[in-house]
Design a protein around this motif. Structure first.
Motif, PDB file in Angstrom:
ATOM      1  N   HIS A 263       0.760  -1.238   0.015  1.00 23.18           N
ATOM      2  CA  HIS A 263      -0.080   0.043   0.053  1.00 23.18           C
ATOM      3  C   HIS A 263       0.880   1.103   0.074  1.00 23.18           C
ATOM      4  O   HIS A 263       1.737   1.238   0.861  1.00 23.18           O
ATOM      5  CB  HIS A 263      -1.070   0.129   1.191  1.00 23.18           C
TER       6      HIS A 263
ATOM      7  N   ALA B 116      -2.285  -0.665  -3.755  1.00 24.82           N
ATOM      8  CA  ALA B 116      -3.440   0.225  -3.326  1.00 24.82           C
ATOM      9  C   ALA B 116      -2.609   1.631  -3.270  1.00 24.82           C
ATOM     10  O   ALA B 116      -1.682   1.547  -2.616  1.00 24.82           O
ATOM     11  CB  ALA B 116      -4.219  -0.081  -2.178  1.00 24.82           C
TER      12      ALA B 116
ATOM     13  N   HIS C 172      -3.250   5.201  -1.176  1.00 23.47           N
ATOM     14  CA  HIS C 172      -4.226   5.751  -0.343  1.00 23.47           C
ATOM     15  C   HIS C 172      -4.001   7.260  -0.465  1.00 23.47           C
ATOM     16  O   HIS C 172      -4.894   7.754   0.265  1.00 23.47           O
ATOM     17  CB  HIS C 172      -3.850   5.321   0.963  1.00 23.47           C
TER      18      HIS C 172
ATOM     19  N   SER D 295      -6.130  -0.215  -7.049  1.00 23.50           N
ATOM     20  CA  SER D 295      -7.029   0.320  -6.036  1.00 23.50           C
ATOM     21  C   SER D 295      -6.655   1.634  -5.523  1.00 23.50           C
ATOM     22  O   SER D 295      -5.451   1.875  -5.230  1.00 23.50           O
ATOM     23  CB  SER D 295      -7.137  -0.553  -4.799  1.00 23.50           C
TER      24      SER D 295
ATOM     25  N   LEU E 172      -7.298   5.391  -3.196  1.00 25.40           N
ATOM     26  CA  LEU E 172      -8.315   6.064  -1.971  1.00 25.40           C
ATOM     27  C   LEU E 172      -8.192   7.404  -2.334  1.00 25.40           C
ATOM     28  O   LEU E 172      -6.888   7.867  -2.554  1.00 25.40           O
ATOM     29  CB  LEU E 172      -7.873   5.543  -0.614  1.00 25.40           C
TER      30      LEU E 172
ATOM     31  N   ARG F 205      -9.507   1.641  -9.592  1.00 24.72           N
ATOM     32  CA  ARG F 205     -10.716   1.502  -8.915  1.00 24.72           C
ATOM     33  C   ARG F 205     -10.835   2.102  -7.664  1.00 24.72           C
ATOM     34  O   ARG F 205     -10.094   2.042  -6.795  1.00 24.72           O
ATOM     35  CB  ARG F 205     -10.687  -0.104  -8.746  1.00 24.72           C
TER      36      ARG F 205
ATOM     37  N   ARG G  17     -11.849   2.870  -4.004  1.00 24.34           N
ATOM     38  CA  ARG G  17     -12.168   2.082  -3.027  1.00 24.34           C
ATOM     39  C   ARG G  17     -12.702   2.717  -1.722  1.00 24.34           C
ATOM     40  O   ARG G  17     -13.476   2.252  -1.063  1.00 24.34           O
ATOM     41  CB  ARG G  17     -10.881   1.295  -2.457  1.00 24.34           C
ATOM     42  N   GLY G  18     -12.290   4.097  -1.616  1.00 22.53           N
ATOM     43  CA  GLY G  18     -12.746   4.857  -0.456  1.00 22.53           C
ATOM     44  C   GLY G  18     -11.920   5.762  -0.356  1.00 22.53           C
ATOM     45  O   GLY G  18     -11.442   6.459  -1.066  1.00 22.53           O
TER      46      GLY G  18
ATOM     47  N   ARG H 276     -19.456   7.676  -0.780  1.00 16.02           N
ATOM     48  CA  ARG H 276     -20.282   6.314  -1.252  1.00 16.02           C
ATOM     49  C   ARG H 276     -21.517   6.712  -2.028  1.00 16.02           C
ATOM     50  O   ARG H 276     -22.072   6.043  -2.813  1.00 16.02           O
ATOM     51  CB  ARG H 276     -20.632   5.656  -0.107  1.00 16.02           C
TER      52      ARG H 276
ATOM     53  N   ASP I  41     -19.784   1.410  -4.173  1.00 12.05           N
ATOM     54  CA  ASP I  41     -19.019   0.275  -3.770  1.00 12.05           C
ATOM     55  C   ASP I  41     -17.651   0.801  -3.110  1.00 12.05           C
ATOM     56  O   ASP I  41     -16.745  -0.052  -2.768  1.00 12.05           O
ATOM     57  CB  ASP I  41     -18.795  -0.944  -4.770  1.00 12.05           C
ATOM     58  N   ALA I  42     -17.224   2.165  -2.930  1.00 12.73           N
ATOM     59  CA  ALA I  42     -16.355   2.702  -2.466  1.00 12.73           C
ATOM     60  C   ALA I  42     -16.298   2.836  -0.745  1.00 12.73           C
ATOM     61  O   ALA I  42     -16.580   3.676  -0.401  1.00 12.73           O
ATOM     62  CB  ALA I  42     -15.857   4.152  -3.110  1.00 12.73           C
TER      63      ALA I  42
ATOM     64  N   TRP J 125     -14.143   1.611   1.401  1.00 16.97           N
ATOM     65  CA  TRP J 125     -12.998   1.517   2.469  1.00 16.97           C
ATOM     66  C   TRP J 125     -12.863   2.958   3.285  1.00 16.97           C
ATOM     67  O   TRP J 125     -12.944   3.758   2.631  1.00 16.97           O
ATOM     68  CB  TRP J 125     -11.666   1.316   1.625  1.00 16.97           C
TER      69      TRP J 125
END
Ligand SMILES: *Cc1c(COP(=O)(O)O)cnc(C)c1O
Length: 236
Positions: free
Chosen positions: A86, A105, A107, A130, A132, A165, A167-168, A194, A199-200, A202
Motif C-alpha cells: 500500500h 493500492a 491511499h 485500487s 483511495l 478502482r 475504494r474509498g 459512497r 462500492d467505495a 474503505w
C-alpha cells in the motif's frame, strides 16, 4: 549471531503484533463491529526488508510505505512473499510509474493530475489499481489530502478513470487534535463519497496512537507502524 538477532527481532514483532491485534479486537467489540471488517496494514517505512519478511512469516498480508525511493527496492527484495503493498505517502507524478509497478493500492490520491498519471501508468494492465482519495481534515498544509468539500468530485474522477478502482477514503488525524472529532468528520466525508461511488466502502484511518478512535468511526483499514516495529529513527 545474525540468527540470534533475527530470533529476538521475530519475538519482539510477534509480541507487538499480538498486542495490536488485541487492541483492534477490543475496539471492534466496543464498537459492536466484527474484527473481520478491519484490515491491519503494517507500515514498514524506515525498517529493513528483513522485518518485512518476518511480518510475512507472522501472517501479515498487507504492508505500507510512504516513499517510492525506499518502497521500490524493498518491494522488489520482498517479491514472492505474497504481500500487498500500500502506498500511503504524498505522491509526485514523476514517481507514479514506479509506484504502479508494485502497489496494490494507493491511499494518497489527492489531485486530478495524479488521477490522470496513475491511469496512464496502469494502461494495458490486467488488474485494476485500487485507489483511495486522501482527505485533509484540517487546514494545515503539508500533510496531503484534498479539502473535504472536493473529495466526492475527485472520487468520481477516479472511478471513471480507466485502470483505476476507487475504494474509498483515507485520512491522517491532525497533529495534536482530537482524533474522535477528526474521524467522525471523515465518516461523513466517506458517506458522501459512497453516494457518488456506492462500492467505495474503505475507510483507511487510524495509526499506532489512535486506531481505537478510527475503528469507533468505521475505519476498515488501520495503518500501524511504530506500535509493531518500534520507534522510527527519524520522523518518517
Ligand atoms: C507512518 C505512517 C503511519 C504509521 O504511523 P505510526 O504512528 O507509526 O503507527 C500511518 N499512516 C501514514 C500515512 C504514515 O505515513
Amino acid at each position: 549471531m545474525i540468527h540470534a538477532g533475527q530470533e529476538r527481532r521475530r519475538a519482539e514483532i510477534a509480541a507487538n503484533l499480538d498486542l495490536v491485534r488485541g487492541r483492534i479486537a477490543d475496539a471492534c467489540l466496543a464498537a459492536a463491529r466484527s474484527p473481520d471488517e478491519v484490515t491491519l496494514i503494517v507500515v514498514t517505512k524506515t525498517f529493513p526488508a528483513s522485518d518485512v519478511r518476518l511480518l510475512a512469516e507472522l501472517g501479515v498480508l498487507d504492508v505500507a510505505e510512504n516513499r517510492d525511493q525506499e518502497a521500490g527496492p524493498k518491494a522488489a527484495t520482498c517479491a514472492g512473499l505474497g504481500l500487498r503493498w500500500h502506498f500511503v505517502g504524498q505522491l509526485q507524478t514523476n514517481k507514479v510509474k514506479s509506484v504502479a509497478r508494485y502497489a496494490h493500492a494507493v491511499h494518497s490520491v489527492d489531485r486530478p493530475r495524479l488521477v490522470e498519471a496513475l491511469s496512464r501508468a496502469v494502461q494495458g494492465r490486467e488488474r485494476e489499481l485500487s485507489c483511495l482519495v486522501q482527505v485533509s481534515l484540517d487546514a494545515a498544509p503539508g500533510r496531503g489530502g484534498i479539502p473535504r468539500g472536493a473529495a466526492a468530485d475527485l472520487a468520481r474522477q477516479v472511478a471513471a478513470a480507466p485502470g483505476l478502482r476507487l475504494r474509498g477514503v483515507m485520512a491522517v488525524a491532525p497533529l495534536g487534535g482530537d482524533p474522535d472529532a477528526a474521524f467522525s468528520l471523515l465518516a461523513t466525508v466517506a458517506a458522501g463519497v459512497r453516494e457518488a461511488v456506492p462500492d467505495a466502502d474503505w475507510i483507511s484511518a487510524g495509526m499506532s496512537g489512535d486506531l481505537e478512535a478510527a475503528i469507533a468511526h468505521g475505519a476498515t483499514h488501520v495503518r500501524v507502524g511504530s506500535a509493531i516495529l518500534g520507534p522510527r529513527p527519524t520522523t518518517g
